[in-house]
Scaffold this active site. Structure first.
Site, short mmCIF file in Angstrom:
data_model
loop_
_atom_site.label_atom_id
_atom_site.label_comp_id
_atom_site.label_asym_id
_atom_site.label_seq_id
_atom_site.Cartn_x
_atom_site.Cartn_y
_atom_site.Cartn_z
N ASP A 1 -56.93 0.86 -47.60
CA ASP A 1 -56.60 -0.54 -47.38
C ASP A 1 -57.80 -1.40 -47.76
OD1 ASP A 1 -58.30 0.01 -45.34
OD2 ASP A 1 -56.90 -0.45 -43.72
N ASP B 1 -47.06 4.33 -43.03
CA ASP B 1 -48.25 4.96 -42.45
C ASP B 1 -48.35 4.61 -40.98
OD1 ASP B 1 -50.75 3.00 -41.79
OD2 ASP B 1 -49.45 2.11 -43.32
N CYS C 1 -39.19 25.19 -34.09
CA CYS C 1 -40.21 24.58 -34.96
C CYS C 1 -41.02 25.69 -35.63
CB CYS C 1 -41.14 23.68 -34.15
SG CYS C 1 -42.49 22.99 -35.15
N CYS D 1 -44.01 25.21 -37.18
CA CYS D 1 -45.40 24.80 -37.45
C CYS D 1 -46.37 25.87 -36.95
CB CYS D 1 -45.70 23.45 -36.79
SG CYS D 1 -46.12 23.53 -35.05
N CYS E 1 -46.52 26.07 -33.09
CA CYS E 1 -45.35 26.67 -32.46
C CYS E 1 -45.18 28.14 -32.84
CB CYS E 1 -44.10 25.86 -32.79
SG CYS E 1 -44.10 24.24 -31.97
N HIS F 1 -48.73 20.11 -34.77
CA HIS F 1 -47.28 20.07 -34.53
C HIS F 1 -46.69 18.72 -34.93
CE1 HIS F 1 -43.32 20.42 -32.81
NE2 HIS F 1 -43.52 19.20 -32.34
#
Lengths: 376, 376
Positions: free
Chosen positions: A94, A286, A324, A326, A329, A355
């Site tokens: 930015d 974002d 999940c 991930c 997990c 996660h």
């Protein structure tokens, strides 16, 4: 070097939502997509090498923070932000405007995006038509942020997508002042673009549409900015007090932007907003929300937020979130994650963040599929 | 289940140093070796799955902390500490004695091992010949730690190596009181062993040799404990005020222990102590020093400690430590690590910890090779 381009792969028959693909010098960003915030060149509690495995395609870094630490000259000397932080994937920076105006307007800007401003974060000395003079909280040095210096800083960083310098007016601004602020922002964005085009370096610049919740001003902003050769359009400024106000504003604003250009919603990607805004045709969002929630012990799930520290989880020896896939997990139980948070272990922050980011990647992929099937 | 055994592969011709191999139900520990401390069932700032890649063979968890959070019943219900924390490699737990006596003797125990005692960590209510009654800092409940309850707790945790309950006398204790303390410790260790042998569960129990810096008492302790069927011998208690005092004490003590059993130095593994103690024949050393130093911004190197935050590193775009093959040094530069610490990013703590632990693994491997070649 691959030039910046945007292709629309599918336009939903049901809404303004579309599936697209942004090509950048550091790879592809499938849209709609979530953009993780790594203010200082790192996602909080995660290292960039590990982050590669999560599947986040675009990372948002903050010029204001990097300008002050380590300084843009260090990052230029390193060969740019990608090399400096070890990320060979797309990055967006930015302008620094949001942070300096948050400093200036303090509590008011906080209302807008629940951005906490630490008292130690320096102070604004002067705002003129040229830009903002502020004092660095790091070394007390005066720093002048103008359209030109902001773009020069972003040239030194070398992100794939950069953002022109804009003014962030306080929320409780009178209509006349908002209109004057918009004119100044447009002037600054034009100057930013001119500075950028002197040496594009393969970077793309997204304009920032302003105008608060005044649809006329938003329309004026779209018109002004769309006439300039920006590569994409971000929506910034005040989005209103409620989600409804935001959706109303975005519903009116988005159709005024060039359909063939990618757009971005600045600083907003909570689940409720995504649900409301994906159908409006936003391409990228974002937010630091998923990582911040993780550090505060909240796991994102399709059944709503899961508060890790709840007593009932102390002996739940199952995957933290059922189904999940991930890293967290797959390897740890809810009981262990609960324990790490109770014991105030840093590794708990890391695992919860992994996660939540994985959840966002999966969620955006689901949105993509729904659009491809014209379900939304 | 593989039973606990220790084999000596090579005895140095030059010193008492030896290369060995400890077999445990969860795998091998090559000796001499460094034991990382994961008080709450996690190394600080690292998750156990990632830690597997570093090559640390034994992890030290603290019974006192796990007793209070999450509680041993939770870990038993999980199927033991290995399952609870996702570590299918050897683990050692202590008795909790060190922490409760640190609470009781506060500043004095702090002298011994520079163990900071937070004021919030509860309070000791009563010390009797039976054990120690203290108040949990977590929920205010009274907890009685005795030889039997400590061993029962360690049975619930199910580590590969456990430690009998001992008394940690204050450093400035008079000789008579030290002698009385030693007798009590021996009594407690005997009771601990008896409790352990009721249900060995494949666990090994290391005795803890006490006696402060009084060689006669240390000898008495070795003799008393070596007559009991312990699987190994840890050196605990006061090691003296200086490294010299410690080395003098260890030089006199180690030859009094059964040569064929593994031994362990409790709480000490700074580089200077390792250099002095490996030749004395110590097999394993635990310490939180490498991870604590990392979190304070110090990288371990063969050329001495490297303070990450030094200004000269801000644009050193080379590997943090030349020639190091750790995850951190392979993926990041010194300048970036410097930046992460300056920006107070959690990921800096993680990356520095990975380096320091890798350094310890490599260092111990080098010691092993030197012993195999009779260089030390």
């Amino acid at each position: 070097m691959i030039p910046f381009t945007f292709e629309i792969l599918h336009q939903s028959k049901k809404s303004r939502a579309r599936v697209g693909r942004i090509h950048t010098p550091h790879g592809i960003i499938d849209t709609p997509n979530f953009v993780a915030v790594g203010t200082n060149g790192t996602l909080k509690a995660l290292d960039n090498e590990m982050v590669k495995t999560i599947g986040l395609q675009l990372m948002f870094c903050n010029t204001y923070h990097l300008l002050l630490q380590p300084g843009t000259s260090v990052i230029r000397e390193a060969g740019g932000i990608h090399k400096f932080i070890n990320r060979n994937l797309p990055i967006i920076t930015d302008s620094g405007g949001f942070q300096v105006f948050s400093l200036a307007y303090g509590g008011v800007a906080d209302e807008l995006k629940s951005k906490g401003t630490k008292k130690s974060e320096g102070s604004v000395l002067k705002i003129t038509s040229d830009g903002v003079l502020f004092r660095s909280y790091r070394d007390g040095q005066k720093v002048l942020l103008t359209p030109e210096t902001s773009v020069q800083a972003q040239k030194a960083l070398g992100a794939d997508i950069i953002i022109p310098f804009d003014e962030l007016p306080p929320y409780h601004i009178c209509p006349k002042a908002l209109s004057r602020s918009l004119d100044r922002t447009h002037e600054w964005e034009k100057r930013s673009l001119e500075e950028h085009l002197k040496n594009p370096q393969g970077q793309a610049m997204y304009a920032v549409v302003h105008g608060g919740v005044d649809n006329k001003l938003r329309e004026k902003s779209c018109k002004f900015l769309a006439d300039l050769p920006f590569d994409g359009f971000a929506i910034g400024g005040s989005m209103g007090k409620t989600k409804e106000e935001m959706v109303t504003m975005l519903s009116a604003t988005l159709p005024k932007l060039p359909e063939t250009a990618p757009n971005h919603l600045l600083g907003i990607a909570d689940l409720e907003s995504l649900e409301a805004c994906v159908p409006l045709g936003i391409d990228t969002f974002d937010s630091s929300y998923p990582t911040k929630a993780a550090r505060h012990g909240t796991l994102l799930t399709h059944e709503g937020p899961l508060k890790i520290t709840r007593g009932i989880f102390k002996n739940k020896f199952t995957s933290p979130v059922k189904g999940c896939s991930c890293y967290t997990c797959e390897h740890y139980t809810l009981a262990y994650l609960h324990h790490l948070f109770k014991a105030k272990e840093i590794s708990g922050l890391t695992l919860a963040s992994v996660h939540n980011l994985h959840f966002m990647v999966e969620l955006m992929s689901q949105y993509k599929n729904k659009i491809l099937n014209d379900i939304i």
